[in-house]
Design an enzyme around this catalytic site. Structure first.
Site, PDB file in Angstrom:
ATOM      1  N   SER A   1      12.678   5.684 -13.976  1.00  0.00           N
ATOM      2  CA  SER A   1      11.576   6.432 -14.577  1.00  0.00           C
ATOM      3  C   SER A   1      11.506   7.844 -13.996  1.00  0.00           C
ATOM      4  O   SER A   1      11.385   8.827 -14.734  1.00  0.00           O
ATOM      5  CB  SER A   1      10.272   5.675 -14.325  1.00  0.00           C
ATOM      6  N   SER A   2      11.604   7.947 -12.666  1.00  0.00           N
ATOM      7  CA  SER A   2      11.514   9.270 -12.034  1.00  0.00           C
ATOM      8  C   SER A   2      12.660  10.163 -12.467  1.00  0.00           C
ATOM      9  O   SER A   2      12.472  11.362 -12.709  1.00  0.00           O
ATOM     10  CB  SER A   2      11.568   9.144 -10.517  1.00  0.00           C
TER      11      SER A   2
ATOM     12  N   ASP B   1       6.358  21.191 -26.814  1.00  0.00           N
ATOM     13  CA  ASP B   1       6.305  19.848 -26.229  1.00  0.00           C
ATOM     14  C   ASP B   1       7.359  19.809 -25.135  1.00  0.00           C
ATOM     15  O   ASP B   1       8.031  20.809 -24.879  1.00  0.00           O
ATOM     16  CB  ASP B   1       6.599  18.765 -27.293  1.00  0.00           C
TER      17      ASP B   1
ATOM     18  N   THR C   1       7.208  27.060   5.528  1.00  0.00           N
ATOM     19  CA  THR C   1       5.895  26.465   5.276  1.00  0.00           C
ATOM     20  C   THR C   1       4.806  27.414   5.755  1.00  0.00           C
ATOM     21  O   THR C   1       3.787  27.616   5.078  1.00  0.00           O
ATOM     22  CB  THR C   1       5.773  25.107   5.987  1.00  0.00           C
TER      23      THR C   1
ATOM     24  N   HIS D   1      15.293  13.028  11.853  1.00  0.00           N
ATOM     25  CA  HIS D   1      14.146  13.156  12.769  1.00  0.00           C
ATOM     26  C   HIS D   1      13.202  11.960  12.651  1.00  0.00           C
ATOM     27  O   HIS D   1      12.294  11.820  13.450  1.00  0.00           O
ATOM     28  CB  HIS D   1      13.413  14.500  12.593  1.00  0.00           C
ATOM     29  N   HIS D   2      13.434  11.101  11.657  1.00  0.00           N
ATOM     30  CA  HIS D   2      12.665   9.865  11.576  1.00  0.00           C
ATOM     31  C   HIS D   2      13.253   8.795  12.493  1.00  0.00           C
ATOM     32  O   HIS D   2      12.709   7.714  12.602  1.00  0.00           O
ATOM     33  CB  HIS D   2      12.667   9.324  10.143  1.00  0.00           C
TER      34      HIS D   2
ATOM     35  N   HIS E   1      13.496  11.797   3.334  1.00  0.00           N
ATOM     36  CA  HIS E   1      12.879  13.058   3.709  1.00  0.00           C
ATOM     37  C   HIS E   1      12.689  13.988   2.525  1.00  0.00           C
ATOM     38  O   HIS E   1      11.589  14.508   2.341  1.00  0.00           O
ATOM     39  CB  HIS E   1      13.534  13.744   4.897  1.00  0.00           C
TER      40      HIS E   1
ATOM     41  N   GLU F   1      12.156  13.064  -0.335  1.00  0.00           N
ATOM     42  CA  GLU F   1      11.059  12.411  -1.042  1.00  0.00           C
ATOM     43  C   GLU F   1       9.706  12.942  -0.563  1.00  0.00           C
ATOM     44  O   GLU F   1       8.783  13.135  -1.352  1.00  0.00           O
ATOM     45  CB  GLU F   1      11.147  10.893  -0.820  1.00  0.00           C
TER      46      GLU F   1
ATOM     47  N   TYR G   1       9.057  15.875   0.409  1.00  0.00           N
ATOM     48  CA  TYR G   1       8.813  17.185  -0.192  1.00  0.00           C
ATOM     49  C   TYR G   1       8.577  17.064  -1.685  1.00  0.00           C
ATOM     50  O   TYR G   1       7.871  17.890  -2.279  1.00  0.00           O
ATOM     51  CB  TYR G   1       9.965  18.139   0.131  1.00  0.00           C
TER      52      TYR G   1
ATOM     53  N   SER H   1      -1.173  27.375  -5.434  1.00  0.00           N
ATOM     54  CA  SER H   1      -0.827  28.768  -5.735  1.00  0.00           C
ATOM     55  C   SER H   1      -1.381  29.222  -7.078  1.00  0.00           C
ATOM     56  O   SER H   1      -1.398  30.414  -7.371  1.00  0.00           O
ATOM     57  CB  SER H   1       0.695  28.952  -5.738  1.00  0.00           C
TER      58      SER H   1
ATOM     59  N   LYS I   1       4.158  30.200   3.341  1.00  0.00           N
ATOM     60  CA  LYS I   1       3.292  29.813   2.225  1.00  0.00           C
ATOM     61  C   LYS I   1       1.826  29.913   2.616  1.00  0.00           C
ATOM     62  O   LYS I   1       1.004  30.471   1.880  1.00  0.00           O
ATOM     63  CB  LYS I   1       3.604  28.378   1.790  1.00  0.00           C
TER      64      LYS I   1
ATOM     65  N   TRP J   1       7.179  -0.099   3.880  1.00  0.00           N
ATOM     66  CA  TRP J   1       7.688   0.567   2.672  1.00  0.00           C
ATOM     67  C   TRP J   1       9.065   1.136   2.942  1.00  0.00           C
ATOM     68  O   TRP J   1       9.810   1.449   2.013  1.00  0.00           O
ATOM     69  CB  TRP J   1       6.718   1.639   2.169  1.00  0.00           C
TER      70      TRP J   1
ATOM     71  N   ARG K   1       1.880   1.535  15.172  1.00  0.00           N
ATOM     72  CA  ARG K   1       1.460   1.339  13.796  1.00  0.00           C
ATOM     73  C   ARG K   1       1.901  -0.045  13.319  1.00  0.00           C
ATOM     74  O   ARG K   1       2.681  -0.719  13.986  1.00  0.00           O
ATOM     75  CB  ARG K   1       2.049   2.434  12.900  1.00  0.00           C
TER      76      ARG K   1
ATOM     77  N   HIS L   1       0.846  -1.203   0.000  1.00  0.00           N
ATOM     78  CA  HIS L   1       0.000   0.000   0.000  1.00  0.00           C
ATOM     79  C   HIS L   1       0.882   1.254   0.000  1.00  0.00           C
ATOM     80  O   HIS L   1       0.687   2.164  -0.803  1.00  0.00           O
ATOM     81  CB  HIS L   1      -0.928   0.005   1.219  1.00  0.00           C
TER      82      HIS L   1
END
Lengths: 215, 372, 536
Positions: free
Chosen positions: C180-181, C116, C339, C313-314, C264, C266, C268, C279, C342, C152, C461, C87
């Site tokens: 791909s990315s 293009d 943040t 921080h993870h 991390h 990722e 963002y 925006s 914004k 994951w 979790r 998931h």
């Protein structure tokens, strides 16, 4: 400059960046070790012997040093420190030992992995001789005394008054055994060869892969 | 406006009344856990206030600056002054939050001068405790019966939060935990102490607590550690020092008696039925998590035991894998976890249960001889 | 401004490698397989992402069904772990990221006045390898021993020594997703840097383009690190290296450092394009220029830079030295500043505007409020001592679902509604879309808000079964989950109806919208801006 050359130039730069970052991912491995030494992450200690230069012993200060042995359930050895706790003066050269017994009926190879807590104290815990620098081979039902000689650096920060040194003993017989005849062992031996390739290439502290590589 | 207020109270009062519903962080029973709770509440409050202001302005704008109300868009779209203000104010609020957080963190990391040290070792899927200064060590395993998990029996109040042997600690003493693991990463967490420390294989971590109140405190493994991650709870029994000392003495005596019993069992010969009965108990507690209660295993993950090569093969190989484990797999060495009697029983059980019919009977003495 | 001229001389066309410079697209399936047209590829990405969203959502529903009551009812714990793992992987790499890439493909050339993407054939590749990556990942679930079951985040040694046999397939599929990315990111950067219409200066770029440019740089910097770390997992598991194995001198905690160095930024990558979308939409329906354009650009850039300084921080509970914990706590708290800027800018944009509440605006407003709630819980998680209580509980699950579902996914929905008229040439069914919005809004909060409470109360979790005191709240959460899942079928209905027909859309269906994309007719012709527009 035409657009397609501009594009090509930019693509080249970006691809270089991507490849560089892939390399950087692997560079993080040795970089991490350097940072561990500097910051005391995970309490990693020196992996090769240091030489003890006679120094002034700080007799005004006593630091407790505790020894802990961790034997995972899969490792059928008895393994433990001769003394669990001692008081030492910083700068003093101390000799102690661990005792190991192989309870099985087969020759086995063990590797002890040290870890010091608190991690910030690890850099001040210096070993001039340690069984953890090499792997230990024990015959069936054999016992061994494993020496450890160390000193605590007099620069140890004031707030640290206890250092705990733990050894986790891992069974690396499978990786080491090269005399077995079974299919399984043969496969494992192939793995071992590759292992040493990798440890050499990425300068991992994987001293178990080759005899005599100091940890 | 007033009837809106009544409606709000009406919506929320059942929730407020049901105060036994656990909705917030526990305050816990240590000085540190209280500090953490206060920190949590302070930051929550600050966030709520900021939220109310920001969302309040948004809703004001949504209600009053609608085109349908004839609003005409203003032209302003830039102001360095305003930008600087709303960069600086949050920054100052953050500094205000960081100060108490830093002092609490420094206190949490100070493990020096402990009175008692306990080694906590996680493995798939149980905890092992060892008192550093005493010769006492034991495993602590989930004691919720399988039937409750499978919804075949009503669930107890402490469903999934109960163990066979809790960790016993004295109150008002600084207890230091040395946390490590045998296999994958686990995490030892007791919310009431605000202690959560990862158990990393090969490395030790330190944490400490000083419990204020006697009681039973429950926690769980907090790092995904495989199939039964949800089934390795932590229970701590905190008691006054005198009771704790008595418990220690009792444990030592029990250990001596158990050793004597183990010695005696070596000369005993049990019947097949006795061994099968005891073996089933041990199997369900220690083996069924992987090899499954019916011995079928999980294909591709944990091998099944139905007519498997080990079961059909010589007893010696079977004993070897139970006693010494199998390197590189999840199969542990049970030599130090089970008595010779228990190993004999479980091996007998495995060789004769679920349609296995080797007829082999293994006695404690056989196990003891094999180990030599 | 002249909009479209399809009969441009092919030799003058900067992307004239392609042979289909006639009016419309070729017919049949080969159109989609061989296409190099940015609009086609954008459409492919968007559909792919939506299918993955449904598959990943179905897995979430398996999880929520199992957690509806205490006890094990539907699935065994090993399969449960595969569901949480896959998931997560599908939603991150299969749903959110391709959706943003799809939007980038469709909109960036239109927004900057380019004919293009700069590299159309690479564009085709970067899409078409994706389905294979996810086919491999999903098929591993049917292997003996099951698919990835280690979360994951695939922490070693659970994913190495103790991982299932299918780990190699997992590694391989992550490699393909990464390639791909990276190709997608290179394409975006080259397009934005080299193909802007004359007069489209940097500080005139729409914010969606700006945020995507920064996102693309993040992708190029961190996806290779992910590729590196999965490679190490592969060699540790199959070729006996010891990167993460303590017995061989490695360190399992190092895995987490390398993983979160990727992980991390990722996070963002999955939210910066959302900022760009919101925006664009908020000013359009406020009929007022975006407040503080340049501060928005600087805030995005500072968030991107700070994202490289906060990864640990993870991992506060892994046993870091105090100095490390303090450093990462302070840096993480610092992210709240840009943040916040914004969010304040969006509110200031709305302030004294002339607001209307079409569906894209509704989703954007919900985004601002719910993302801010996710930001608050993020700030709470940054406080290290409190994190020891929050870490790896449902509080964290609530936090990242607020920023990713009611954040990233809501912004994607907003974008879809905003640009559907441009894509299809029809207006969507307004009533149905409002139903979709209100059902999603209510159910997403029923689904994720109570998770804060169970988390605070101590529910870890990634567990398939839980203690009795968590039962009531989990039941509510599961009901919310099914309601949210079903609500998304409404979205499918709206989109299909809109493709098939509906009120014809004008070139610029939204009164206050700005940007080059509204200057081409709706639906946007197959080839646009073959002659670059002049930007004043």
């Amino acid at each position: 400059m035409s657009q397609s050359t501009q594009n090509r130039k930019l693509i080249g730069l970006l691809l270089l960046g991507a490849v560089g970052m892939f390399g950087f991912g692997f560079a993080l491995v040795p970089l991490y070790d350097v940072l561990c030494d500097a910051l005391g992450i995970n309490g990693k200690t020196n992996e090769t012997a240091v030489t003890y230069k006679p120094m002034e012993v700080d007799t005004s200060r006593l630091v407790s040093v505790e020894f802990v042995a961790m034997v995972p359930g899969k490792m059928p050895w008895e393994f433990g420190p001769e003394v669990k706790r001692m008081q030492v003066h910083p700068g003093e050269l101390i000799r102690t030992k661990f005792l190991a017994t192989n309870n099985t009926g087969a020759t086995m190879v063990g590797q002890a992995i040290p870890s010091v807590s608190p991690g910030t104290g690890a850099a001040y815990f210096n070993k001039t001789e340690c069984f953890c620098f090499n792997q230990q081979t024990l015959m069936a039902h054999a016992s061994a005394e494993l020496p450890l000689i160390f000193y605590v650096d007099p620069d140890l920060p004031e707030e640290i008054n206890t250092l705990t040194l733990s050894y986790t003993l891992f069974d690396i017989t499978v990786q080491m055994d090269s005399t077995g005849g079974s299919e399984q062992v043969k496969q494992d031996n192939q793995k071992t060869t590759k292992h040493s390739d990798f440890t050499a290439r990425y300068s991992l502290g994987g001293g178990n892969a080759e005899q005599g590589v100091a940890r | 406006m007033k009837h809106w207020l009544y409606l709000l109270v009406g919506i929320f009062s059942p929730t407020l009344a049901a105060s036994e519903l656990p909705l917030n962080m526990t305050q816990g029973v240590t000085e540190i856990s209280n500090q953490v709770y206060d920190l949590h509440m302070t930051i929550l409050l600050i966030c709520c206030v900021i939220g109310l202001i920001v969302f309040g302005l948004m809703f004001y704008s949504m209600l009053n600056h609608r085109k349908s109300k004839g609003a005409v868009p203003a032209q302003f779209h830039e102001s360095t002054k305003v930008e600087i203000i709303w960069t600086l104010i949050p920054f100052l609020i953050l500094v205000g939050m960081a100060v108490p957080a830093t002092s609490t963190l420094i206190a949490m990391e100070d493990t020096s001068d402990a009175d008692i040290t306990v080694m906590v070792t996680g493995s798939q899927w149980k905890w092992h405790y060892k008192y550093f200064n005493e010769e006492i060590e034991f495993f602590s395993i989930l004691s919720t019966p399988r039937d409750q998990i499978d919804n075949k029996a009503p669930k107890d109040a402490n469903y999934l939060l109960e163990v066979d042997k809790p960790l016993v600690l004295p109150i008002n003493k600084k207890v230091r935990f040395l946390v490590t693991s045998e296999d994958v990463i686990h995490s030892w967490w007791v919310p009431a102490f605000a202690v959560k420390k990862d158990a990393n294989p090969g490395f030790i971590n330190e944490a400490w607590t000083k419990i204020d109140k006697p009681g039973t405190y429950r926690g769980q493994c907090a790092e995904l550690c495989g199939k039964d991650h949800g089934f390795m709870p932590i229970v701590v029994e905190a008691m006054p020092e005198a009771e704790f000392d008595a418990w220690i003495a009792g444990q030592k005596q029990a250990a001596t008696e158990a050793a004597a019993q183990a010695e005696a069992s070596l000369s005993q010969t049990l019947t097949m039925d006795e061994l099968m009965a005891q073996g089933e108990q041990v199997y369900m507690a220690r083996c069924a998590a992987c090899h499954q209660p019916n011995g079928a295993g999980l294909p591709g993950v944990f091998p099944g035991l139905l007519k498997s090569p080990i079961i059909q093969g010589p007893v010696g190989d079977h004993l070897d894998i139970v006693i010494n484990g199998k390197p590189g797999t999840a199969m542990q060495a049970f030599a130090k976890q089970l008595t010779a009697q228990e190993i004999a029983a479980v091996v007998t059980y495995e060789r004769n249960a679920w349609g296995n019919d080797t007829g082999d009977v293994v006695q404690a003495a056989d196990v003891s001889n094999f180990e030599k | 401004m002249n909009t479209t001229t399809q009969d441009t001389d092919a030799t003058l066309d900067p992307v004239s490698h392609d042979d289909h410079h006639h009016d419309g697209p070729p017919k049949g399936i080969m159109r989609w397989i061989l296409t190099t047209n940015h609009k086609d590829i954008g459409t492919l990405y968007l559909w792919f992402s939506f299918i993955m969203f449904l598959i990943g959502g179905a897995m979430a529903l398996v999880i929520r069904a199992e957690l509806f009551q205490p006890g094990l009812q539907l699935v065994d714990p090993n399969f449960f772990n595969q569901m949480t793992t896959v998931h997560g992987l599908i939603m991150v790499f299969g749903a959110v990221m391709p959706a943003f890439t799809g939007l980038a493909n469709w909109m960036i050339p239109l927004m900057i006045g380019a004919p293009d993407m700069a590299l159309p054939r690479m564009n085709n590749w970067s899409f078409w390898i994706l389905p294979f990556a996810f086919f491999i990942l999903l098929s591993s679930l049917f292997m003996e021993g099951g698919g990835p079951n280690f979360g994951w985040t695939f922490y070693a040694p659970l994913s190495t020594t103790y991982g299932p046999d299918s780990t190699a397939l997992f590694v391989f599929s992550v490699h393909i997703m990464g390639i791909s990315s990276i190709m997608g990111a290179i394409n975006v950067i080259v397009t934005i840097v080299n193909m802007r219409a004359p007069g489209m200066t940097w500080m005139k770029l729409p914010l969606f383009v700006w945020t995507w440019l920064i996102t693309a740089f993040l992708l190029i910097m961190v996806m290779p690190v992910l590729a590196g770390v999965v490679t190490m997992v592969l060699t540790d598991k199959y070729f006996a290296t010891s990167f993460f194995d303590a017995a061989g001198g490695g360190d399992p905690v190092m895995f987490q450092h390398i993983f979160w160095f990727f992980g991390h930024p990722e996070v963002y990558i999955m939210i910066l394009p959302s900022f760009g979308i919101v925006s664009s939409i908020v000013p359009a329906f406020s009929r007022k220029k975006l407040f503080g354009y340049s501060s928005m650009v600087y805030a995005t850039a500072s968030i991107a830079i700070l994202s490289f300084l906060v990864w640990a921080h993870h991992m506060f509970t892994t046993g870091m030295p105090l100095a490390g914990e303090l450093f990462f706590m302070y840096c993480t708290m610092l992210i709240a500043v840009p943040t916040g800027v914004k969010i304040f800018n969006w509110v200031a944009t709305m302030w004294r505007g002339a607001l209307t509440f079409e569906t894209p605006m509704l989703f954007s407003l919900a985004f601002i409020i719910l993302f801010t709630i996710g930001g608050f819980s993020g700030l709470m998680l940054a406080i290290t001592p409190a994190d020891f209580q929050y870490h790896d509980t449902y509080f964290v699950v609530a936090h990242f679902h607020y920023v990713l579902v009611s954040g990233a996914v809501f912004s994607i929905m907003a974008a879809a509604y905003y640009w559907l008229p441009k894509w299809t040439g029809h207006m969507y069914n307004d009533t149905l879309s409002k139903w979709h919005f209100w059902c999603s809004l209510i159910s997403v909060n029923v689904l994720f808000f109570p998770m804060h409470f169970v988390g605070l109360a101590g529910m870890p979790r990634r567990i398939p079964d839980y203690a009795l005191q968590f039962a009531d709240i989990n039941q509510i959460v599961s009901i919310g989950g099914f309601a949210f899942g079903l609500s998304q079928l409404l979205f499918l209905a709206v989109v299909i109806k809109c493709i098939r027909g509906g009120e014809a859309a004008e070139a610029k269906p939204w009164e206050g919208a700005e940007g080059l994309e509204w200057e081409v007719p709706s639906p946007a012709p197959y080839h646009t801006f073959s002659t670059p527009p002049e930007v004043k």
